[in-house]
Design a protein around this motif. Structure first.
Motif, PDB file in Angstrom:
ATOM      1  N   GLU A 169      51.444  39.833  -2.862  1.00  0.00           N
ATOM      2  CA  GLU A 169      50.037  40.131  -2.398  1.00  0.00           C
ATOM      3  C   GLU A 169      49.092  38.886  -1.992  1.00  0.00           C
ATOM      4  O   GLU A 169      49.059  38.261  -2.995  1.00  0.00           O
ATOM      5  CB  GLU A 169      49.750  41.214  -3.417  1.00  0.00           C
ATOM      6  N   MET A 184      49.412  42.039 -14.104  1.00  0.00           N
ATOM      7  CA  MET A 184      49.449  41.763 -12.863  1.00  0.00           C
ATOM      8  C   MET A 184      50.872  41.785 -12.377  1.00  0.00           C
ATOM      9  O   MET A 184      51.658  41.168 -11.418  1.00  0.00           O
ATOM     10  CB  MET A 184      48.963  39.973 -12.625  1.00  0.00           C
ATOM     11  N   GLY A 185      51.434  42.754 -12.886  1.00  0.00           N
ATOM     12  CA  GLY A 185      52.862  43.220 -12.667  1.00  0.00           C
ATOM     13  C   GLY A 185      53.777  42.742 -13.820  1.00  0.00           C
ATOM     14  O   GLY A 185      54.820  43.233 -13.947  1.00  0.00           O
ATOM     15  N   THR A 186      53.170  42.060 -14.768  1.00  0.00           N
ATOM     16  CA  THR A 186      53.985  41.374 -15.944  1.00  0.00           C
ATOM     17  C   THR A 186      54.240  42.845 -16.838  1.00  0.00           C
ATOM     18  O   THR A 186      55.085  42.401 -17.559  1.00  0.00           O
ATOM     19  CB  THR A 186      53.123  40.409 -16.606  1.00  0.00           C
ATOM     20  N   ILE A 224      47.724  44.608  -9.345  1.00  0.00           N
ATOM     21  CA  ILE A 224      47.835  43.353  -8.655  1.00  0.00           C
ATOM     22  C   ILE A 224      49.287  43.061  -8.235  1.00  0.00           C
ATOM     23  O   ILE A 224      50.335  43.273  -8.855  1.00  0.00           O
ATOM     24  CB  ILE A 224      47.454  42.169  -9.499  1.00  0.00           C
ATOM     25  N   GLY A 225      49.394  42.379  -7.066  1.00  0.00           N
ATOM     26  CA  GLY A 225      50.809  42.132  -6.300  1.00  0.00           C
ATOM     27  C   GLY A 225      51.237  40.856  -6.709  1.00  0.00           C
ATOM     28  O   GLY A 225      51.739  39.770  -5.907  1.00  0.00           O
ATOM     29  N   GLY A 226      51.028  40.532  -8.034  1.00  0.00           N
ATOM     30  CA  GLY A 226      51.495  39.113  -8.438  1.00  0.00           C
ATOM     31  C   GLY A 226      50.613  38.173  -8.184  1.00  0.00           C
ATOM     32  O   GLY A 226      49.590  38.307  -7.720  1.00  0.00           O
ATOM     33  N   PHE A 280      54.645  45.301  -5.463  1.00  0.00           N
ATOM     34  CA  PHE A 280      53.919  45.151  -4.131  1.00  0.00           C
ATOM     35  C   PHE A 280      54.955  45.202  -3.082  1.00  0.00           C
ATOM     36  O   PHE A 280      55.082  45.505  -1.940  1.00  0.00           O
ATOM     37  CB  PHE A 280      53.116  43.901  -4.163  1.00  0.00           C
ATOM     38  N   GLN A 295      58.304  45.091 -11.261  1.00  0.00           N
ATOM     39  CA  GLN A 295      57.275  44.070 -11.711  1.00  0.00           C
ATOM     40  C   GLN A 295      56.037  44.657 -11.046  1.00  0.00           C
ATOM     41  O   GLN A 295      55.442  45.593 -11.235  1.00  0.00           O
ATOM     42  CB  GLN A 295      57.822  42.852 -11.435  1.00  0.00           C
ATOM     43  N   CYS A 296      55.387  43.554 -10.272  1.00  0.00           N
ATOM     44  CA  CYS A 296      54.066  43.760  -9.540  1.00  0.00           C
ATOM     45  C   CYS A 296      54.236  44.996  -8.645  1.00  0.00           C
ATOM     46  O   CYS A 296      53.176  45.615  -8.449  1.00  0.00           O
ATOM     47  CB  CYS A 296      53.617  42.579  -8.871  1.00  0.00           C
ATOM     48  N   TYR A 303      46.674  49.149  -5.100  1.00  0.00           N
ATOM     49  CA  TYR A 303      46.209  47.733  -4.726  1.00  0.00           C
ATOM     50  C   TYR A 303      44.931  47.510  -4.193  1.00  0.00           C
ATOM     51  O   TYR A 303      44.650  48.661  -3.307  1.00  0.00           O
ATOM     52  CB  TYR A 303      47.208  46.985  -4.083  1.00  0.00           C
TER      53      TYR A 303
END
Lengths: 760, 155
Positions: A202, A489-491, A250-252, B97, B94-95, A23
């Motif tokens: 994030e 972005m995590g998707t 990307i953390g969302g 994090f 998913q993301c 990230y």
């Protein structure tokens, strides 16, 4: 199919679950200046004087910048295709501050501690102005949020900064007033929704540096790298040619990162100092000065026949842009288009909007993008119509829902080309055991179990605007490189695009190396928003793979010295059917890397003239305690038509995650301001997003249609799924209590008080 | 001041101020799996193991950790990958994090809860680990399958 429609693991999964440093914040180089933003304590003020003398003496402080140092070009941070509908209404630092937390000064220091210490020593003299905090009183208020003469709207969105208007619009099909006058049943309701924070795990984070070519390079947690390039060029007054934007993992995002919330500040510091610079928002900053959902007041007038046939819908949305207009004119558009269009028997419909400025946090894009607010209003009104007529809310929808082949009532003139809403409803009823449970049951402990329902639609990309591109290359030994410009972005778009490419090229997914996004290297893509990636960029993958297959056939035929129309490609070799003649893909790859061959590479882009809506039905069962007013989720059933499901797992998790965000919006997430405009809910302690204790049990099913214009028949899913919880839960609360709530969130005290009032 | 901890099995010493959070101390030590998601001990992203138990590294000072054994995901790569594979098979990262903090807490949980722990017990144990992407369902599915594979109650 081998990959499409399968539950494939994400290509980046193992690096994520083992905690690899992938990230933005994990990659900050040493020697980077840490940037802090001194923010305004006032909702509305003019900065009269800034004294940085003491702050500059803090060891490690390198520079402090104020409004006197920044370029005077107004710009928008909205990540949208140029020309952006969002007005150019902000400066990097402005003499006028328009909300609590508006940036006043930038501090760059060798360490975060030094920057923070210096921040406390900057002395600012403000001329405090009366703030405009109530957005329902914003239009034509004597307090102007944007009195500046250089305010600029690039598109004719109806902006008028001298009236606090960010945009206005009017659309009418048929004669709504005449139709309403004819209807024996007319309901008029007003709904209020609050701003919601995306609360991606994030926070906003960016670092920047000058690369070996002395070009400004940004590494940022963004959904829109190519738009960020333009936004920076606008803000900094520099050439786009000198800017490069890289997006790591990307953390969302959920739309928050469809605005350049953090990017311009470190970029400005790097351009001023020549040094790498990093800005990492705290959670508090992400909450109080991010880019949340637009707070709205939505008025619905609905006219129906006595048998429940809905004949007219009139929707008016008043939207609070807050201090700045990012995504203001466009989010509001979805309020009507994505709600009115669910209904197929309307004789007339009207949709009007006003988006106003106020001295609250500037809003932006959040999953659902206005559709969420509109569907809460319209679906709730339909539920109240059903109640008034003594009809089952499922039945009234079966009677009125838009059918495949119909033209949508208010959807850019588009036709409903793929739609299984009726099947979604039947399946949901079956899964929920609706007929048994509707409307409620009182348990022995006094709690009430009740059910509620709502429908939803969204789009798949922005018709005629969004562009997705991919480049695919054949390499030596026959493996492929897939360069994508859209942002995972995590998707999981890196994964599903690889699935599609592997399907098209008859190869293993492991044979494809996917890479995104670096604006210097990736093909242009508008970015991941508007539920566009699967539908738009997915089609670019299909086109690119088809074109590459052609090139592979040509190269193979050339190598065998046979006509191209006599050969076939099975993913591993090009061959002449019925003969021994063949050449392996590996060999074609090697040949393309030497003098006798051609390097095989294809770049294709895609844009769609239509935006086929995914559809869904959401049904909820709640447990309501009439003593405390507490509502608990027992069961949520979601039946979705997103066209062909490309990845069973990821589509399911998208649905589950979107539902829980919607549940949070409905029951918990409540942004409040003090009388002076300071946000009270700027931490996870005060802004409560659902934990796993509140999520309940969620069951997801798919009723796939086949969308001809989508890759493998796919439509979108990402945003759609946030839309049903609010109207469905509010419907369930009505079915339990007889009280119809019109404002979100519905908290236990609201329910308990309403029940108390009802008793009296 | 100098702070010495046992970090992922090895002694580690570095400079810290009295108010240095363990979170910052660990990230500065190169343990980037430890994420900061809030400033209010409210998200679980910075979960690490201190002497084998989960702690929020934002709520422990580096000085308080002196002399203790700290384990981050960098030191539990095999276990993380083992459970992580179940999570990945559900699409439940998913993301990603929140994944390190969440997985660290899952790994602590399996030492404390039985393999036949109820869904409610699992939810309760992990309630402090927020996730905004998944809606938590896939994470529970992954845990159930992981526990089943480890010989507990079937999913």
């Amino acid at each position: 199919m081998k990959y499409v429609s399968q539950a494939v693991r994400k290509v980046d999964a193992m690096s994520l679950v083992t905690g690899k440093p992938v990230y933005t914040g994990d990659m900050v180089p040493s020697n980077t200046l840490m940037v802090k933003i001194l923010r305004s304590p006032h909702a509305h003020a003019l900065v009269e004087e800034i004294n940085t003398t003491a702050a500059m003496k803090v060891p490690g402080v390198v520079a402090i910048f104020t409004h006197q140092d920044v370029p005077q070009n107004r710009f928008t941070t909205a990540g949208q295709t140029y020309p952006e509908p969002s007005p150019y209404d902000r400066l990097i630092l402005d003499k006028r501050v328009r909300c609590v937390g508006d940036p006043v000064a930038l501090i760059a220091a060798e360490t975060e501690a030094a920057a923070t210490k210096a921040m406390g020593l900057i002395k600012v003299k403000y001329q405090v102005l009366e703030p405009l905090l109530d957005f329902t009183k914003a239009k034509d208020n004597e307090i102007l949020v944007h009195p500046e003469e250089d305010f600029k709207a690039l598109c004719p969105v109806g902006a008028d900064n001298k009236r606090n208007l960010c945009s206005t619009s009017f659309t009418e099909n048929g004669d709504v007033e005449a139709e309403l006058a004819k209807c024996p049943v007319v309901l008029e309701r007003t709904f209020n929704t609050k701003a919601n924070n995306q609360a991606m795990m994030e926070p906003f984070v960016t670092f920047s540096y000058l690369d070996e070519y002395s070009r400004l390079t940004l590494v940022s947690s963004t959904q829109v790298p190519f738009h960020v390039r333009r936004i920076l060029a606008n803000a900094l007054g520099m050439s786009k040619a000198n800017i490069r934007v890289i997006k790591p993992r990307i953390g969302g995002g959920f739309g928050a990162k469809q605005s350049a919330v953090s990017e311009v500040y470190p970029a400005f510091v790097t351009m001023k100092t020549g040094r790498p610079a990093c800005l990492c928002f705290t959670r508090q900053e992400s909450q109080a000065n991010g880019s949340p959902r637009h707070q709205m007041q939505v008025n619905v007038r609905l006219g129906a026949d006595a048998d429940g046939t809905i004949r007219a819908l009139d929707v008016h949305a008043l939207s609070n842009a807050g201090a700045y207009g990012e995504h203001g004119p466009t989010t509001v558009g979805l309020v009507g288009t994505k709600s009115i269009s669910l209904y197929g028997k309307l004789n007339a419909s009207r949709f009007t909007t006003e988006v106003v400025y106020s001295n609250t946090m500037g809003a932006g894009a959040y999953r659902g993008y206005g559709a969420t607010q509109g569907l809460f209003a319209v679906e709730s009104t339909v539920n109240e119509l059903a109640a008034q007529l003594g009809m089952d809310p499922c039945e009234i929808r079966m009677k009125n829902m838009v059918k495949q082949g119909q033209q949508f009532a208010m959807y850019y003139g588009e036709t409903c080309t793929s739609n299984t809403l009726d099947k979604c409803m039947e399946t949901a009823k079956h899964m929920m055991n609706w007929d048994e449970k509707y409307p409620k049951k009182v348990l022995d402990n006094g709690h009430i179990r009740s059910v509620g329902v709502a429908m939803a639609m969204q789009g798949s990309g922005i018709s005629g605007v969004d562009v997705g591109s991919v480049e695919i290359r054949l390499n030596d030994d026959g493996f492929y490189t897939l360069l994508v410009g859209c942002t995972d972005m995590g998707t999981g778009c890196d994964t599903i695009l690889t699935q599609m490419a592997a399907e098209c090229l008859d190869c293993e997914m492991e044979n494809i190396a996917v890479r995104g996004v670096d604006t210097d290297q990736s093909p242009y893509d508008c970015g991941s928003y508007a539920s566009s990636t699967t539908y738009i960029t997915g089609m670019a993958v299909v086109k690119a793979c088809q074109a590459l297959r052609e090139k592979i056939l040509q190269q193979g035929a050339k190598m065998m010295n046979v006509p191209v129309d006599t050969v076939e490609f099975d993913g591993k070799r090009v061959f002449v059917p019925g003969t021994e003649q063949q050449v392996s893909l590996s060999n074609i790859g090697y040949t393309s890397f030497e003098g006798s061959g051609n390097y095989l590479s294809v770049c294709e882009s895609h844009s769609s003239p239509v935006s086929p809506p995914p559809m869904m039905v959401g049904m909820v069962e709640i447990d309501l305690d009439p003593q405390t007013g507490k509502v608990e989720l027992v069961d949520y059933v979601a039946v979705v038509d997103c066209g062909t499901v490309i990845n069973q797992n990821l589509a399911r998790v998208q649905t589950e995650g979107g539902l829980v965000q919607g549940i949070g919006m409905t029951l918990y997430e409540d942004i409040q301001y003090t009388q002076k405009g300071r946000m009270l809910n700027d931490s996870f302690l005060q802004y409560r997003i659902p934990t796993r204790l509140e999520a309940g049990t969620i069951r997801v099913a798919f009723e796939s249609s086949y969308e001809q214009t989508g890759p493998f028949g796919a439509k979108s899913i990402g945003e759609l799924v946030i839309n049903t919880p609010a109207p469905a839960i509010v419907n369930a609360i009505y079915n339990a209590t007889g009280v119809a709530f019109h404002s979100l969130p519905v908290k236990p005290e609201h329910v308990a008080m309403a029940l108390l009032q009802k008793e009296q | 001041m100098q702070v010495t901890i046992t970090l992922n099995g090895k002694p580690y010493t570095a400079e810290a101020t009295p108010d240095t959070q363990l979170l910052t101390f660990l990230r500065d030590a190169g343990c980037k799996s430890v994420k900061c998601g809030c400033e209010t001990s409210g998200c679980g992203l910075c979960t690490v193991h201190m002497d084998g138990k989960s702690v929020l590294s934002c709520s422990v000072l580096a000085a308080q950790a002196a002399g203790h054994t700290i384990t981050t995901m960098e030191g539990l790569q095999e276990q993380a990958a083992e459970f992580g594979a179940f999570l990945a098979d559900e699409g439940g990262e998913q993301c990603g994090f929140c994944s390190p903090g969440f997985i660290m807490n899952v790994l602590a949980m399996i030492n404390e809860l039985d393999c036949d722990a109820s869904d409610e017990e699992i939810r309760e144990y992990l309630a402090g680990n927020l996730c905004r992407c998944t809606g938590y369902q896939s994470q529970l599915r992954a845990i159930r399958k992981y526990l089943a594979a480890k010989g507990g109650k079937a999913e």
